[in-house]
Design a protein around this motif. Structure first.
Motif, PDB file in Angstrom:
ATOM      1  N   GLY A   1       0.826  -1.206   0.000  1.00  0.00           N
ATOM      2  CA  GLY A   1       0.000   0.000   0.000  1.00  0.00           C
ATOM      3  C   GLY A   1       0.856   1.250   0.000  1.00  0.00           C
ATOM      4  O   GLY A   1       0.566   2.225  -0.698  1.00  0.00           O
ATOM      5  N   GLY A   2       1.921   1.230   0.778  1.00  0.00           N
ATOM      6  CA  GLY A   2       2.787   2.400   0.882  1.00  0.00           C
ATOM      7  C   GLY A   2       3.450   2.728  -0.433  1.00  0.00           C
ATOM      8  O   GLY A   2       3.525   3.891  -0.838  1.00  0.00           O
ATOM      9  N   TRP A   3       3.887   1.699  -1.137  1.00  0.00           N
ATOM     10  CA  TRP A   3       4.580   1.975  -2.383  1.00  0.00           C
ATOM     11  C   TRP A   3       3.587   2.314  -3.498  1.00  0.00           C
ATOM     12  O   TRP A   3       3.810   3.238  -4.285  1.00  0.00           O
ATOM     13  CB  TRP A   3       5.417   0.769  -2.806  1.00  0.00           C
ATOM     14  N   ALA A   4       2.463   1.596  -3.544  1.00  0.00           N
ATOM     15  CA  ALA A   4       1.570   1.714  -4.694  1.00  0.00           C
ATOM     16  C   ALA A   4       0.721   2.980  -4.657  1.00  0.00           C
ATOM     17  O   ALA A   4       0.078   3.302  -5.644  1.00  0.00           O
ATOM     18  CB  ALA A   4       0.658   0.490  -4.773  1.00  0.00           C
ATOM     19  N   SER A   5       0.711   3.705  -3.535  1.00  0.00           N
ATOM     20  CA  SER A   5      -0.180   4.856  -3.434  1.00  0.00           C
ATOM     21  C   SER A   5       0.304   6.045  -4.239  1.00  0.00           C
ATOM     22  O   SER A   5      -0.434   7.002  -4.428  1.00  0.00           O
ATOM     23  CB  SER A   5      -0.332   5.286  -1.977  1.00  0.00           C
ATOM     24  N   ALA A   6       1.551   6.034  -4.684  1.00  0.00           N
ATOM     25  CA  ALA A   6       2.124   7.170  -5.403  1.00  0.00           C
ATOM     26  C   ALA A   6       2.026   8.442  -4.580  1.00  0.00           C
ATOM     27  O   ALA A   6       1.615   9.490  -5.050  1.00  0.00           O
ATOM     28  CB  ALA A   6       1.440   7.371  -6.756  1.00  0.00           C
ATOM     29  N   ASN A   7       2.393   8.321  -3.322  1.00  0.00           N
ATOM     30  CA  ASN A   7       2.279   9.441  -2.397  1.00  0.00           C
ATOM     31  C   ASN A   7       3.519   9.408  -1.514  1.00  0.00           C
ATOM     32  O   ASN A   7       3.890   8.352  -1.005  1.00  0.00           O
ATOM     33  CB  ASN A   7       1.004   9.249  -1.564  1.00  0.00           C
ATOM     34  N   LYS A   8       4.145  10.558  -1.336  1.00  0.00           N
ATOM     35  CA  LYS A   8       5.421  10.519  -0.608  1.00  0.00           C
ATOM     36  C   LYS A   8       5.212  10.145   0.848  1.00  0.00           C
ATOM     37  O   LYS A   8       6.041   9.477   1.449  1.00  0.00           O
ATOM     38  CB  LYS A   8       6.132  11.859  -0.716  1.00  0.00           C
ATOM     39  N   PHE A   9       4.080  10.545   1.420  1.00  0.00           N
ATOM     40  CA  PHE A   9       3.843  10.198   2.819  1.00  0.00           C
ATOM     41  C   PHE A   9       3.621   8.689   2.956  1.00  0.00           C
ATOM     42  O   PHE A   9       4.099   8.061   3.907  1.00  0.00           O
ATOM     43  CB  PHE A   9       2.647  10.959   3.358  1.00  0.00           C
ATOM     44  N   SER A  10       2.892   8.136   1.983  1.00  0.00           N
ATOM     45  CA  SER A  10       2.688   6.687   2.003  1.00  0.00           C
ATOM     46  C   SER A  10       4.021   5.968   1.886  1.00  0.00           C
ATOM     47  O   SER A  10       4.269   4.986   2.592  1.00  0.00           O
ATOM     48  CB  SER A  10       1.777   6.273   0.862  1.00  0.00           C
ATOM     49  N   LEU A  11       4.867   6.487   1.008  1.00  0.00           N
ATOM     50  CA  LEU A  11       6.157   5.838   0.806  1.00  0.00           C
ATOM     51  C   LEU A  11       6.978   5.890   2.088  1.00  0.00           C
ATOM     52  O   LEU A  11       7.586   4.898   2.502  1.00  0.00           O
ATOM     53  CB  LEU A  11       6.897   6.529  -0.334  1.00  0.00           C
ATOM     54  N   LEU A  12       6.979   7.048   2.741  1.00  0.00           N
ATOM     55  CA  LEU A  12       7.713   7.165   4.008  1.00  0.00           C
ATOM     56  C   LEU A  12       7.147   6.200   5.037  1.00  0.00           C
ATOM     57  O   LEU A  12       7.894   5.556   5.781  1.00  0.00           O
ATOM     58  CB  LEU A  12       7.617   8.600   4.531  1.00  0.00           C
ATOM     59  N   GLY A  13       5.812   6.101   5.076  1.00  0.00           N
ATOM     60  CA  GLY A  13       5.196   5.171   6.014  1.00  0.00           C
ATOM     61  C   GLY A  13       5.617   3.741   5.713  1.00  0.00           C
ATOM     62  O   GLY A  13       5.946   2.974   6.623  1.00  0.00           O
ATOM     63  N   GLY A  14       5.648   3.398   4.422  1.00  0.00           N
ATOM     64  CA  GLY A  14       6.076   2.057   4.057  1.00  0.00           C
ATOM     65  C   GLY A  14       7.516   1.798   4.454  1.00  0.00           C
ATOM     66  O   GLY A  14       7.850   0.737   4.993  1.00  0.00           O
ATOM     67  N   LEU A  15       8.366   2.795   4.236  1.00  0.00           N
ATOM     68  CA  LEU A  15       9.775   2.662   4.623  1.00  0.00           C
ATOM     69  C   LEU A  15       9.900   2.406   6.110  1.00  0.00           C
ATOM     70  O   LEU A  15      10.620   1.514   6.559  1.00  0.00           O
ATOM     71  CB  LEU A  15      10.517   3.954   4.280  1.00  0.00           C
ATOM     72  N   ARG A  16       9.191   3.214   6.870  1.00  0.00           N
ATOM     73  CA  ARG A  16       9.277   3.056   8.325  1.00  0.00           C
ATOM     74  C   ARG A  16       8.744   1.694   8.748  1.00  0.00           C
ATOM     75  O   ARG A  16       9.302   1.044   9.640  1.00  0.00           O
ATOM     76  CB  ARG A  16       8.465   4.154   9.008  1.00  0.00           C
ATOM     77  N   THR A  17       7.648   1.270   8.101  1.00  0.00           N
ATOM     78  CA  THR A  17       7.101  -0.045   8.429  1.00  0.00           C
ATOM     79  C   THR A  17       8.144  -1.122   8.206  1.00  0.00           C
ATOM     80  O   THR A  17       8.357  -1.994   9.066  1.00  0.00           O
ATOM     81  CB  THR A  17       5.879  -0.326   7.543  1.00  0.00           C
ATOM     82  N   ALA A  18       8.802  -1.054   7.042  1.00  0.00           N
ATOM     83  CA  ALA A  18       9.789  -2.085   6.713  1.00  0.00           C
ATOM     84  C   ALA A  18      10.935  -2.068   7.720  1.00  0.00           C
ATOM     85  O   ALA A  18      11.341  -3.112   8.239  1.00  0.00           O
ATOM     86  CB  ALA A  18      10.307  -1.860   5.299  1.00  0.00           C
ATOM     87  N   ALA A  19      11.437  -0.868   8.022  1.00  0.00           N
ATOM     88  CA  ALA A  19      12.553  -0.770   8.958  1.00  0.00           C
ATOM     89  C   ALA A  19      12.159  -1.330  10.319  1.00  0.00           C
ATOM     90  O   ALA A  19      12.917  -2.058  10.968  1.00  0.00           O
ATOM     91  CB  ALA A  19      12.985   0.685   9.078  1.00  0.00           C
ATOM     92  N   GLN A  20      10.944  -1.001  10.735  1.00  0.00           N
ATOM     93  CA  GLN A  20      10.477  -1.450  12.044  1.00  0.00           C
ATOM     94  C   GLN A  20      10.334  -2.970  12.063  1.00  0.00           C
ATOM     95  O   GLN A  20      10.722  -3.630  13.026  1.00  0.00           O
ATOM     96  CB  GLN A  20       9.130  -0.786  12.321  1.00  0.00           C
TER      97      GLN A  20
END
Lengths: 196, 243, 319
Positions: free
Chosen positions: C127-146
Motif C-alpha cells: 500500500g505504501g509503495w503503490a499509493s504514489a504518495n510521498k507520505f505513504s512511501l515514508l510510512g512504508g519505509l518506516r514499516t519495513a525498517a520497524q
C-alpha cells in the motif's frame, strides 16, 4: 521437479490429489519466477518473488516438510523480501516500467539460469532415481526429525555456517561504520571480511 | 524502552533522588488508570441540560417597559445588530395649566443574533435596565433570518432571566441599598416632620440636596435591580430634575 | 477429522476473527475515552454506544472506493487483503483450550504463527509503495525498517519458550507449561509483547502511521472498505498478539478448573493483554524513528538473548 509423482512403484499414471496439486503449484511457482525476472516493473518483480517463494513453501508443505516450509515463509517472504522492498523504496522505485533497470545481460543471465537449473535437476534426479518415499508413514520433514538431523548428523557444517554468518555480520557492521574516526588503513581488511 | 537515548536522559530527569529505571513508565500507566476509575467530565448535553451560571451570556432579553428609546445600545453595538424604530407622542399636561410633555414610543426593537457577538456592551450601557442577559441558548434556526429576534420575542426571553446571584459574603454593599436606605430615611424624616413642625429642623432641607445628587446612581448600578425598581428610576429622576 | 468437523472449526475461527477485533475496537473506544476523562461513543445501538463499530462499518461500506490516478492500481487494491488475511490464518493455529480445542494443530506452530504474521506487513509495504504518495512511501519505509528490527527479538523470545517446552507446537508448549515458567520466561514475555506491539505499529511504536508527520503513513490514500480492512487488520493483530502472548508466556488455558473452563482462561488472558495494548496507547507518547530502532537493537535483542541463555541454563540444570 515433480519428484514425488515420478516415483515408480504405485505408478504415476493414476496420480493422487496431492500429486496433482504439487504439479499445479509447481507450475504456478515457475510462472511466478518467470514473471519475476521478465517484468519491467521493479516492485512487481519483488512481489512476484513473494509468490514464487510462497509457492516453494507450499511445495515443502505438500512434501510434509512443515518446518522448512514455515522457515521459508518467515525468512524469505517475511524478511528478505521486506528488505528488498525497503531497498526499492529507498531508491524511489517508480510506478510503472523502469527501462534503465535492464542491465543488458539478458542472454548471459539466461545461460546461467539454464545451467544451474540443469545441474540441480540432474543432481536431484540422479540422487533419488526411482526411490519411492511414502510421505504418509515417514514424516521425514517434521520439526523433531529436522532438528535431530541438523544437530546430530550435520552439526559441524551447521556450526561452520554460523561462523561464516557471524563473520559476514561483523563485516557488515564494520563496513557501515566507515564514517567513524577510523583511518583508511582498516578498510581493505573489512572489505575482505565482507566478501567472505 | 528503558533507556532509549542516554544523551537525552540527564536533561529530562529532574534533579533529586535517583529514580528506579522504568518508574516514569509506571507513573504514566498509573495516571491513565486512575483517570479511568474516576467519573468522566463529559457534559451529556442534549440528554442532560447544562447547569449554567446565572450570568451566562445566552441570549439578550428586552424589558421594554423600561426602554426609553435612548438609542444608546444601538449606537454602542460594535456590529450594529440592534434595530430600533420609534415615534414621538405628546402627552397632555399632568396638571391643569402645565406643560405638555413629549415622550418616545417604541415601535420596533430587534436584535440580529446572527450578527451579535455577545459582547454585552448594550446591556452595560443601558441606563434604564431594559436589557438583560439570559442563559437560554437553544435558539438555533434553519433560516438565518429567523435569528433576528423581534420585540415580542425579546420580551419573551425576559421570563428566563434568572434572579441575580447573591453577593459574596465580604462584598461591598451594593449602591442600590445605600440609595434605598437614604430614601427611606428621608421618608421617615418627612413623616416625622408634621409632628415636629415647630422645631423646623434645617437638616431636612439639607438632606434633599445630597439625595438629588445620589439618585442617578441608582438605576445605572449593577443589573441587580428588578424590573420594578428600575421602573421607578426614570420617574424619580424626572421628578428630581423638575423639583 | 471429517468434513463437518473441519467446517465447524473453520466457522468458529471465522466467527472469532470477525467478532474479537470488533470487541477490542469497541473496548479501545471506551477505555481510551475513560482514561482521558471522556465517555466515548454513547448513541449507536442505544446502550453506551455498543454498536459504534457496526455503524462505522456501514459508513465505510457506503464510501466511494478511490484509487489515486498515479497509483499502481492492482497492487494498491490487493494490499488490504494481504494485510488482513494472515491474521485470519494465524487464528487457526492458536489453541483456546485443552485437548483438541484448536483450529488445527500445526507441528511447527510457533514458526507458522510468526511467519504468517510477518507476511501481513507486506500489505502495508505494498500500500505504501503503490499509493504514489510521498507520505505513504515514508510510512512504508518506516514499516519495513520497524519490521526488520523487531522480527528478531520477537523470534528469539518465542524460541526461548520453545526451548523450555522442547517443542514448537503451540498445544505442545501449553501441555508442558508449569506455573513457575511465568517468572522464568517473564523477560521473554515482555520482549515478545513489546516487539509484537512494534510489529503491529501500535503506540508507542506507531511512527509508521504518525499522523503529525506523515498523515497516516501507508494508509493515507485509502478510503472506504479498503481502509476499513486495514483498520480491521490492526485490531485482528491485537487479538492475535494478545492470544499468542497468553499462550506462550501466560499459560493459555492453565488456571483453576482448567478442565472445563480452559477456554475462558485463554479468553480472559487475551482480553487482559488487549487491554494493556490499549492502555499503553493512551499512556505513552510516540517514540521517534531513531528511538524505535535503538530500543530494538540495544534493549530488546540483548534482553531476548539473555532470556535464551537463562532458559538454556535452567533447562540444563533441571535435567
Amino acid at each position: 521437479m515433480n519428484l514425488a509423482a515420478a516415483g515408480a512403484h504405485p505408478g504415476f499414471l493414476s496420480p493422487t490429489g496431492v500429486e496433482i496439486v504439487f504439479v499445479l503449484v509447481g507450475l504456478a511457482t515457475l510462472g511466478a519466477a518467470l514473471v519475476t525476472v521478465t517484468t519491467k516493473q521493479l516492485v512487481h518483480a519483488a512481489l512476484w518473488l513473494v509468490a514464487a517463494l510462497g509457492g516453494v513453501a507450499v511445495e515443502y508443505l505438500l512434501l510434509t516438510a512443515e518446518f522448512i516450509a514455515w522457515v521459508q515463509v518467515l525468512i524469505y517472504v517475511g524478511s528478505v523480501v521486506v528488505l528488498l522492498l525497503f531497498g526499492l523504496m529507498l531508491t524511489k522505485a517508480p510506478i510503472g516500467p523502469s527501462p534503465d533497470a535492464d542491465s543488458g545481460n539478458r542472454w548471459i543471465a539466461l545461460g546461467v539460469a539454464v545451467v544451474s537449473a540443469a545441474t540441480l535437476v540432474t543432481l536431484v534426479v540422479d540422487a533419488f532415481r526411482t526411490t519411492w518415499i511414502d510421505l504418509s508413514t515417514s514424516p521425514k520433514g517434521s520439526t523433531r526429525v529436522t532438528g535431530e538431523a541438523l544437530f546430530r548428523g550435520w552439526v559441524l557444517p551447521f556450526e561452520a555456517l554460523s561462523v561464516l554468518l557471524l563473520a559476514a555480520l561483523v563485516g557488515a557492521i564494520v563496513l557501515s561504520r566507515r564514517g567513524a574516526p577510523e583511518t583508511d588503513e582498516a578498510e581493505p581488511e573489512t572489505k575482505q571480511e565482507g566478501q567472505r | 524502552m528503558a533507556g532509549p537515548s542516554p544523551d537525552h536522559r540527564p536533561s529530562r530527569k529532574p534533579s533529586g533522588r535517583p529514580s528506579f529505571p522504568g518508574s516514569g513508565l509506571a507513573k504514566g500507566l498509573a495516571v491513565t488508570l486512575r483517570t479511568m476509575t474516576r467519573r468522566s467530565v463529559t457534559a451529556h448535553y442534549p440528554d442532560v441540560q447544562p447547569e449554567l451560571p446565572p450570568r451566562s451570556r445566552g441570549v439578550i432579553g428586552l424589558f421594554e417597559e423600561n426602554c426609553t428609546v435612548c438609542m444608546l445600545c444601538a449606537r454602542e453595538c460594535p456590529d450594529w445588530c440592534i434595530y430600533i424604530d420609534s415615534h414621538k407622542e405628546t402627552m397632555p399636561a399632568a396638571t391643569p395649566g402645565g406643560r405638555e410633555r413629549s415622550r418616545n414610543v417604541l415601535d420596533r426593537f430587534a436584535i440580529d443574533f446572527a450578527l451579535c457577538m455577545y459582547c454585552g456592551i448594550c446591556i452595560d450601557v443601558c441606563p434604564f435596565d431594559a436589557l438583560f442577559w439570559s442563559p437560554e441558548f437553544e435558539y438555533a434556526e434553519t433560516d438565518i433570518r429567523d435569528l433576528t429576534h423581534e420585540r415580542d420575542k425579546l420580551r419573551e426571553w425576559m421570563w428566563t432571566v434568572p434572579e441575580p446571584p447573591p453577593l459574596d459574603p465580604a462584598a461591598e454593599e451594593p449602591k442600590e441599598l445605600g440609595a434605598a436606605r437614604k430614601a427611606a430615611d428621608k421618608l421617615a424624616a418627612q413623616q416625622a416632620e408634621p409632628e415636629q413642625q415647630q422645631a423646623a429642623a434645617p437638616d431636612g432641607q439639607d438632606r434633599s440636596g445630597p439625595e438629588g445628587r445620589s439618585q442617578p446612581e441608582g438605576p445605572s448600578g449593577p443589573g441587580g435591580a428588578s424590573g420594578q425598581d428600575g421602573a421607578s428610576g426614570p420617574d424619580k429622576r424626572e421628578q428630581g430634575g423638575d423639583s | 477429522m471429517d468434513v463437518v468437523d473441519v467446517l465447524w472449526r473453520l466457522l468458529a475461527v471465522l466467527l472469532a476473527f470477525l467478532l474479537l477485533p470488533l470487541i477490542v475496537g469497541q473496548a479501545e473506544h471506551k477505555a481510551m475515552a475513560h482514561m482521558q476523562g471522556r465517555v466515548g461513543p454513547m448513541y449507536a445501538g442505544g446502550f453506551h454506544g455498543w454498536a459504534q463499530l457496526v455503524a462505522d462499518g456501514v459508513k465505510f461500506a457506503q464510501k466511494e472506493d478511490i484509487v489515486p490516478g498515479g497509483a499502481d492500481r492492482r497492487v494498491f487494491q490487493l494490499a488490504p487483503a494481504i494485510a488482513l488475511l494472515p491474521y485470519l490464518i494465524v487464528l487457526i493455529a492458536i489453541p483456546v483450550g485443552d485437548g483438541d480445542q484448536v483450529g488445527q494443530v500445526v507441528d511447527a506452530g510457533v514458526f507458522f504463527v510468526l511467519a504468517v504474521m510477518g507476511v501481513g506487513v507486506l500489505g502495508s509495504l505494498m500500500g505504501g509503495w503503490a499509493s504514489a504518495n510521498k507520505f505513504s512511501l515514508l510510512g512504508g519505509l518506516r514499516t519495513a525498517a520497524q519490521l526488520l528490527a523487531y522480527e528478531l527479538p520477537m523470534l528469539l523470545a518465542a524460541a526461548s519458550v520453545a526451548m523450555a517446552a522442547g517443542t514448537l507446537s503451540l498445544p505442545g508448549i501449553l501441555d508442558a507449561w508449569q506455573w513457575w515458567w511465568l517468572p522464568w520466561q517473564i523477560i521473554g514475555g515482555l520482549v515478545f509483547f513489546t516487539a509484537g506491539l512494534a510489529e503491529l505499529q501500535r503506540p508507542p511504536f506507531d511512527a509508521p502511521v504518525a499522523d503529525s508527520e506523515i498523515i497516516f503513513g501507508a494508509y493515507t490514500e485509502y478510503t472506504g472498505l479498503r481502509f476499513a480492512l486495514f483498520l480491521l487488520a490492526e485490531y485482528a493483530g491485537i487479538v492475535v498478539l494478545s492470544a499468542l502472548t497468553a499462550v506462550l508466556f501466560l499459560g493459555g488455558w492453565h488456571g483453576p478448573a482448567a478442565g472445563e473452563l480452559g477456554w475462558v482462561w485463554t479468553l480472559l488472558k487475551t482480553a487482559a493483554l488487549a487491554f494493556v495494548v490499549i492502555w499503553l496507547r493512551v499512556s505513552y507518547p510516540r517514540l521517534r524513528e531513531d528511538q524505535i530502532q535503538r530500543v530494538a537493537w540495544t534493549v530488546l535483542v540483548p534482553l531476548a538473548l539473555l532470556q535464551i541463555a537463562l532458559t538454556g541454563v535452567v533447562k540444563v540444570v533441571i535435567q
